[in-house]
Design an enzyme around this catalytic site. Sequence first.
Site, mmCIF file in Angstrom:
data_model
loop_
_atom_site.group_PDB
_atom_site.id
_atom_site.type_symbol
_atom_site.label_atom_id
_atom_site.label_comp_id
_atom_site.label_asym_id
_atom_site.label_seq_id
_atom_site.Cartn_x
_atom_site.Cartn_y
_atom_site.Cartn_z
ATOM 1 N N HIS A 4 72.358 -60.575 31.424
ATOM 2 C CA HIS A 4 70.937 -60.448 31.767
ATOM 3 C C HIS A 4 70.077 -60.330 30.519
ATOM 4 C CE1 HIS A 4 67.273 -59.223 33.746
ATOM 5 N NE2 HIS A 4 67.269 -58.056 33.135
ATOM 6 N N SER A 5 68.954 -61.054 30.505
ATOM 7 C CA SER A 5 67.926 -60.913 29.476
ATOM 8 C C SER A 5 68.515 -61.057 28.063
ATOM 9 C CB SER A 5 67.213 -59.569 29.657
ATOM 10 O OG SER A 5 66.066 -59.491 28.862
ATOM 11 N N TYR A 6 68.451 -60.013 27.234
ATOM 12 C CA TYR A 6 68.978 -60.090 25.871
ATOM 13 C C TYR A 6 70.499 -60.264 25.862
ATOM 14 C CZ TYR A 6 68.916 -59.358 20.822
ATOM 15 O OH TYR A 6 69.016 -59.543 19.460
ATOM 16 N N GLY A 15 71.976 -62.460 27.457
ATOM 17 C CA GLY A 15 72.176 -63.906 27.344
ATOM 18 C C GLY A 15 72.150 -64.358 25.903
ATOM 19 N N THR A 57 70.822 -64.323 33.765
ATOM 20 C CA THR A 57 69.704 -63.931 34.626
ATOM 21 C C THR A 57 68.493 -63.638 33.745
ATOM 22 O OG1 THR A 57 70.450 -61.607 34.673
ATOM 23 C CG2 THR A 57 71.201 -63.045 36.455
#
Length: 400
Positions: free
Chosen positions: A276-278, A280, A304
Amino acid sequence: MAQLQQGGPDEKEKTTALKDLLSRIDLDELMKKDEPPLEFPDTLEGFEYLFNEKGQLRHIKTGEPFVFNYREDLHRWNQKRYEALGEIITKYIYELLQKECHLKKVTLPVDATETEPKSFIFMSEDALINPDKLLVLIHGNGVVRAGQWARRLIINEDLDSGTQIPYIKRAIEEGYGVIVLNPNENYIEVEKTKAQIQLSSDISEEPAEKRERKDKIPKETKKRRDFYEKYRNPQKEKETMQIYIRDNGSPEEHAIYVWDHFISQSAAENVFFVAHSYGGLAFVELMIQREAEVKNRVTAVALTDSVHNVWHQEVGKTIREWMRENCCNWVSSSEPLDTSVESMLPDCPRVSAGTERHELTSWKSFPSIFKFFSEAVKAKNSLVKPTPTRRSNRIKYEEF
């Protein structure tokens, strides 16, 4: 000129009147009325909150949701109270990972000495020996820790939307081993000694000219400034220093370390990531550093609302091609879940997470992600790549 000369006495009178007004204000009394001590309970019960059977945080007596503005006009105090509650919730989630999800806590670095700073991850008992599937979970940056997607959701919504527990339980039910990363646990904070504080003030990063100007300030003026600073912030927090954890000093370092010492050593034929977010961005950095290994072991990656950027991270062509075939990014969007969302970046497909709220993307895309993984295994076995998106209702962006 005459007007300026006439205005001089007027300004002097105003200044005198203002000084007289200020002299009548009892600053000591005002400071007593300032924010309460920054001392908070260390348990949920102490805060008079508990999670109900639906996983919602509710007040023990009133049954009401958490109230941020507990004291009016004291935003800093309210924020500190919120943060203190957040720390308790972090420990509570750790307990749930061990008691409800039956994960074990593993210390990092693996060869840590007794005295050095340490981090940890959580994993299922079969994480390294499961011959079939392994699921790896990576949250974003900020205050969240292992097992969480978003503190805000845990406090204001419920445990299902804000934690990784639904992913862990479903993964275990479907025969996955599980590893939960802890990429924000990068250092420990210790209070500075008086000598260290003095050294910090001596070795100032301010330009020499600015330091010289400050040195020339009269003592009385300095005393007055110090007093007003004390009034503005009467509860000045202790000065601390950060001691970084060896080989785990950043989310990117942490992901690579866990890959080298755990994920790459696992027996699973199919490794899956949800990032998720960072998280990724940390996964993409892992790919850059361990490209051949990741391609060989990882079957599919669900992102995500990932904040990775193939240009800024200088991702090579071969990685971009692999991401297009094996990754899918569920992004915040007003479109229905799984609707294809076009992007100008040449990496992986983007589809709607079915929500416009960044922090909710992991929860809203939850069922679609496990379907994506299942299709990826079938495709791998039949040598046909999965199609994770619906190609209808494409979004056309005029600006990126």
